[in-house]
Design an enzyme around this catalytic site. Structure first.
Site, short mmCIF file in Angstrom:
data_model
loop_
_atom_site.label_atom_id
_atom_site.label_comp_id
_atom_site.label_asym_id
_atom_site.label_seq_id
_atom_site.Cartn_x
_atom_site.Cartn_y
_atom_site.Cartn_z
N HIS A 101 -64.42 19.03 -17.69
CA HIS A 101 -64.06 17.61 -17.49
C HIS A 101 -65.10 16.80 -18.26
O HIS A 101 -66.27 17.19 -18.32
CB HIS A 101 -64.22 17.18 -16.03
CG HIS A 101 -63.33 17.84 -15.03
ND1 HIS A 101 -63.63 19.02 -14.44
CD2 HIS A 101 -62.16 17.43 -14.48
CE1 HIS A 101 -62.69 19.35 -13.56
NE2 HIS A 101 -61.77 18.40 -13.57
N ASP A 104 -68.32 16.41 -16.38
CA ASP A 104 -69.14 17.61 -16.16
C ASP A 104 -70.23 17.71 -17.23
O ASP A 104 -71.32 18.18 -16.95
CB ASP A 104 -68.35 18.92 -16.29
CG ASP A 104 -67.12 19.01 -15.44
OD1 ASP A 104 -67.07 18.36 -14.40
OD2 ASP A 104 -66.19 19.75 -15.85
C1 XUL Z 1 -58.81 20.70 -8.42
C2 XUL Z 1 -58.64 21.42 -9.69
C3 XUL Z 1 -59.25 20.77 -10.90
C4 XUL Z 1 -58.42 20.89 -12.13
C5 XUL Z 1 -58.95 20.12 -13.29
O1 XUL Z 1 -58.34 21.38 -7.32
O2 XUL Z 1 -58.07 22.48 -9.73
O3 XUL Z 1 -60.51 21.33 -11.09
O4 XUL Z 1 -58.28 22.22 -12.52
O5 XUL Z 1 -59.16 18.79 -13.01
#
Ligand code: XUL
Ligand code: CO
Length: 437
Positions: A101, A104
């Site tokens: 992300h 992150d």
């Molecule tokens: C949340 C989840 C996230 C997504 C990306 O449950 O799975 O980490 O994969 O935003």
């Protein structure tokens, strides 16, 4: 690269008899299975958020894990050390992909402009580490759920100003994903949903989400980003009702808003089970509708009702998942991303390796079992036999839309009570057990 995980050697394949905890017993990346290497079948990815930013915090207490790459008061120094540690980890583990992300990899600053400058700095470092190691980006995404501004959603927020902020963030996240050669870009609904209808205009929020995703498609075309877009279904957490609650629901949404040609799904095992489905159901639904893109591989705990995001270890699950994947022809842009976290008491950096080694071995075993099932053709044959009636004149006429209710009634009058057949579920389950190794 031996600075952040000095106790861990490069993980190698040593075979099923090895007693070395830092070795693969089943995952042999170069081994060919049905004409393709194990590495190409599995396309393993490590997720940045749980692996490097998750420190074991839970609603009852802060993190328990101390890492040598976050020991600084300067958040950008931490971001740089963490990125270096991540590439040391990927290299030692021997995965070819990673996922992140935006928030992150670089900490958010006071203004969007400064936040984006920070991102650019870290992306430059990530790009050079990718070049040095050959490790690639499976997908990027945007965190539209942690900051307080997104408490009522991002693309479904009642405020257009928050919507605009979210759009700006996705725009930048797409640009950096492109810069890093990302094979895909994921939209997980985060806080796109609601807790009570008493304060929510459901129809309007869903229309706004549809428009948001169209804008993303338009922007993707304008910057010539070629990565595949994914939606990741999840039924609850953080909101009580998520708009992207399961594969069928996402498919309907994509069709209604004319987005089905631009998106595939990223199926997460634990999200499927939270929705009351099996992981296999979600995968099969996607394969049969041509929308399987990628997989977030983890597992839940049947005793607990939330997204525990544990590392996958169940060979039945991995076998069935890989069997469905083999039938679909395998991944193109997607892969198996371990969206999983080690438990709060697993405090050592080596625990991150044990978790990933075990999960990769579990999928390697699943792949080998699934390949045997696939080669035997037994399960396919049983299904073909069960549906054989559809190869007769009657079946073909129905499937081709050549007859209607009147003809079907006439057929029933003429032929009387239909002959029925056993579903043979127990036999099929016994057959499956023969392949679990
Ligand atoms: C949340 C989840 C996230 C997504 C990306 O449950 O799975 O980490 O994969 O935003
Ligand atoms: Co996920």
């Amino acid at each position: 690269m031996n600075k952040y995980f000095p106790k861990v050697p490069k993980i190698k394949y040593e075979g099923a008899d090895s007693k070395n905890p830092f070795a693969f017993k089943h995952y042999n990346p170069r081994k060919k299975v049905l004409g393709k290497t194990m590495a190409d079948h599995c396309r393993f990815a490590v997720c940045y958020w749980h692996t490097f930013k998750g420190l074991g915090g839970d609603p009852f207490g802060p993190g328990t894990m101390i890492r040598n790459y976050n020991q600084s008061d300067d958040p950008m120094a931490v971001a740089e050390m963490t990125m270096e540690a991540a590439f040391e980890f990927f290299t030692k583990l021997g995965v070819n992909f990673w996922c992140f992300h935006d928030r992150d990899i670089a900490p958010e600053a006071d203004t969007l402009a400064e936040t984006n400058r920070r991102l650019d700095k870290i992306v430059k470092l990530a790009k050079s580490l990718q070049q040095d190691t050959g490790i690639q980006l499976l997908w990027g995404t945007s965190n539209l759920f942690s900051h307080r501004r997104f408490m009522a959603g991002a693309a479904t927020n009642p405020s257009p100003a928050v919507y605009a902020y979210a759009a700006s963030q996705v725009k930048k996240a797409m640009e950096i994903t492109k810069e890093l050669g990302g094979k895909g870009y994921t939209f997980w609904g985060g806080r796109e949903g609601y807790d009570t209808l008493l304060n929510t205009d459901l129809g309007r929020e869903m229309d706004h989400l549809g428009r948001f995703l169209h804008m993303a498609v338009e922007y993707k075309k304008s910057i010539r980003f070629k990565g595949q877009f994914y939606i990741e279904p999840k039924p609850k957490e953080p909101t009580k009702h998520q708009y992207d609650c399961d594969a069928g629901n996402c498919h309907a949404f994509l069709q209604k808003y004319d987005l089905v040609d631009d998106f595939k799904l990223n199926i997460e095992s634990n999200h499927g089970t939270l929705a009351g489905h099996t992981f296999q159901h979600e995968l099969q639904y996607c394969v049969d509708n041509g929308i399987l893109g990628s997989i977030d591989a983890n597992r839940g705990d049947l005793m607990l009702g939330w997204d525990t995001d544990q590392f996958p270890t169940d060979i039945y699950e991995t076998t069935l998942a890989m069997y469905i994947l083999l039938q679909s022809g395998g991944f193109t842009t997607g892969g198996l991303n371990f969206d999983a976290k080690i438990r709060r008491q697993s405090i050592d950096p080596e625990d991150l390796f044990h978790a990933h080694i075990g999960a990769m071995d579990a999928f390697a075993r699943g792949l080998l079992n699934a390949a045997k099932m696939f080669r035997s053709g037994k399960f396919e044959k049983a299904i073909t036999k069960r549906y054989a009636g559809w190869e007769t004149t009657l079946g073909k006429k129905i499937e081709k839309g050549k007859i209607g209710f009147a003809e079907l009634e006439a057929y029933t009058h003429k032929n009387g009570e239909p002959k029925i057949q056993s579903g043979r579920q127990e036999l099929m389950e016994n057959m499956l057990n023969e392949y679990i190794a």
